[in-house]
Design a protein around this motif. Sequence first.
Motif, mmCIF file in Angstrom:
data_model
loop_
_atom_site.group_PDB
_atom_site.id
_atom_site.type_symbol
_atom_site.label_atom_id
_atom_site.label_comp_id
_atom_site.label_asym_id
_atom_site.label_seq_id
_atom_site.Cartn_x
_atom_site.Cartn_y
_atom_site.Cartn_z
ATOM 1 N N THR A 93 0.871 -1.178 0.000
ATOM 2 C CA THR A 93 0.000 0.000 0.000
ATOM 3 C C THR A 93 0.904 1.223 0.000
ATOM 4 N N GLY A 94 0.624 2.183 -0.859
ATOM 5 C CA GLY A 94 1.476 3.362 -0.890
ATOM 6 C C GLY A 94 0.914 4.511 -1.691
ATOM 7 N N PRO A 114 -3.429 -0.700 8.387
ATOM 8 C CA PRO A 114 -4.422 -1.310 7.488
ATOM 9 C C PRO A 114 -5.577 -0.383 7.092
ATOM 10 N N SER A 115 -5.936 0.558 7.959
ATOM 11 C CA SER A 115 -7.050 1.459 7.632
ATOM 12 C C SER A 115 -6.589 2.665 6.805
ATOM 13 N N GLY A 116 -5.294 2.878 6.716
ATOM 14 C CA GLY A 116 -4.767 4.000 5.933
ATOM 15 C C GLY A 116 -4.870 5.345 6.641
ATOM 16 N N ARG A 117 -5.279 5.344 7.896
ATOM 17 C CA ARG A 117 -5.442 6.629 8.606
ATOM 18 C C ARG A 117 -4.100 7.347 8.791
ATOM 19 N N MET A 119 -1.366 6.912 6.964
ATOM 20 C CA MET A 119 -0.930 7.313 5.622
ATOM 21 C C MET A 119 -1.651 8.600 5.208
ATOM 22 N N ASN A 120 -2.930 8.692 5.538
ATOM 23 C CA ASN A 120 -3.715 9.867 5.170
ATOM 24 C C ASN A 120 -3.228 11.111 5.923
ATOM 25 N N ALA A 123 0.081 12.177 4.396
ATOM 26 C CA ALA A 123 -0.107 12.826 3.097
ATOM 27 C C ALA A 123 -0.746 14.205 3.273
ATOM 28 N N ILE B 36 -12.512 -1.813 1.958
ATOM 29 C CA ILE B 36 -11.391 -2.748 1.768
ATOM 30 C C ILE B 36 -11.954 -4.109 1.368
ATOM 31 N N PHE B 44 -12.479 -0.387 6.108
ATOM 32 C CA PHE B 44 -12.508 0.801 5.249
ATOM 33 C C PHE B 44 -11.130 1.452 5.172
ATOM 34 N N TYR B 46 -9.067 4.868 4.628
ATOM 35 C CA TYR B 46 -9.363 6.295 4.819
ATOM 36 C C TYR B 46 -8.385 7.231 4.089
ATOM 37 N N ILE B 47 -7.669 6.708 3.126
ATOM 38 C CA ILE B 47 -6.722 7.564 2.380
ATOM 39 C C ILE B 47 -7.503 8.397 1.349
ATOM 40 N N PHE B 49 -6.237 10.470 -0.807
ATOM 41 C CA PHE B 49 -5.376 10.795 -1.957
ATOM 42 C C PHE B 49 -5.321 9.609 -2.929
ATOM 43 N N VAL B 52 -2.229 3.199 -3.968
ATOM 44 C CA VAL B 52 -2.302 1.839 -4.518
ATOM 45 C C VAL B 52 -2.372 0.804 -3.388
ATOM 46 N N HIS B 53 -3.045 -0.304 -3.705
ATOM 47 C CA HIS B 53 -3.097 -1.465 -2.809
ATOM 48 C C HIS B 53 -2.752 -2.704 -3.623
#
Lengths: 129, 257
Positions: A93-94, A114-117, A119-120, A123, B36, B44, B46-47, B49, B52-53
Motif C-alpha cells: 500500500t502506498g 491497514p485502515s490507511g489513517r 498514511m492519510n 499525506a 477494503i 474501510f 481512509y486515504i 489521496f 495503490v493497494h
Amino acid sequence: MRLDRILLVAGAITLVLGCGDDGGSGVSGTVSAWKSAGLEPTKFEKDDGAKLDATACHRGKVSGIYATLCEYKDAKAATAAKAKGLKSVGNRTGISLSRNSWLLVAVDRDKVDPSGRTMNKLATAFWKK
Amino acid sequence: MSQLHIVASFAIVAGLVFAPVNADADQHRYLGKHPIHASQGGKFCYIEFPHVHVYPPSRASVIYRKHDGWHQFVGDPAAHGYDGKKHSFHGAHPVHQQEVVLGIDAPSEPVVHWCYLGGPHFHGYAPSATAKFEVKGGAAWYIGVYPPAFDRHKHRHVRINRFYVKRKYRRPVITVSPPSVYVDILAGGRGKRGRIKGGIKIKGGVKVRVPSPSVDIRVGGGVRVHGKTKIKIKSGGHGKYKRKHKGKRRKHRRHRF
C-alpha cells in the motif's frame, strides 16, 4: 551607500534561504508538519535521488511508514516523477504525491496501517504544509 | 514454414520468457476513500489521496467508477463500516472528482461522475460547491441539470441500488418534503420509466416523506412503491415507453384470440 545596504541585506536573505536543505519548506518543514499532526518521524537521511530522477532525496520513517522526500528543479519535474514514485511502491500500500517541486513517496511495507489513517495524516500534512 | 516465420516465433517466445517483471503488476489504483476487499479484512481505507493497494476493488463494476485506470468509490460508505465524517444526500447527484479526492492534478477537463443512489444515503464528502444543491432537512438535494450521459449510463449504474438494498445499515433519516424544484430523476423524472429496474426498497427505519404530488413527475403509468408509501404516478405516456406498452398490448391480444 543606501543601495549598497539594500543589496547586502537582499544577498544575506538569499543566502539564508538558499542554504540548508530547504529553508523550512522542504524536508525539515515537512518533518515539523508531521510532528504537528501527531505523527512520529525518525531522522531523515540523504538518499540517492537518481532513482526517482530527483536532484536530492531524503529517506526515513513516519509512525512506521517508510517515506521518501525528493526535491526537483521545478513543479513540472516533480509531477512527472509521480508515476516512477508509484512504481517504486511495488506490491504494497502506498502513495506518490507531488507538491510544488517536492515529491513524497510513502509505503506501508510492514502493514502497520491497514485502515490507511496514518498514511492519510502523513499525506495531508505534506499536502497542506 | 519459412525462415522468417521461425525467427519471428523465436522472437515472440524469447520476449515472453525474458520480459522484465513489472514491479507494479499487482498494484490496484484507488482515488480517495473506499471499502477494503473482504480478503483483506473488509473494513474501510481512509486515504483521501490517489494510492495503490495489492488487492482489487470489490464489486468494481457496481460501486466504483474507473477512470484512466483509477478506481473511485461511489457507494454509501456507511454500509461498509465507515466511521468518518458523513454527509447526507437524497437521490442522484454529480460527484466532482477534483473536489472529493485530494492531491490530484488539475485535469484539462473536470472529471464528473454521477451517483445513482436513490433515496437517502451518505457519502464521505460534502456536496460539490460548483453544482446546484439545496440543503434541506440536513440532506443535500441536487436541483441542477442532468446531462444526456446520465440517462445513457443509467441502466448500468442503477444496479448499485440493488446492491445496497441487500445490506443492513443505518441510512440518513430525512423527515422533510423535498425542495419545491427537486425532481427525483431515478423515480421517474424527465418522462422516463416510473421506477428503477429492480426497484428501490429503502429499508432500515428510514422515514422519508415522499415527494408531494405537486412535484411534476410525468412517467409511463403504474404505481411505484417508495419507502412504505404508495405514490400514484400520472401517466404521461409518450415516446419510447408508450410504443413499448402498445406493443405489449397487441402481443397480449394475439395470444388471447
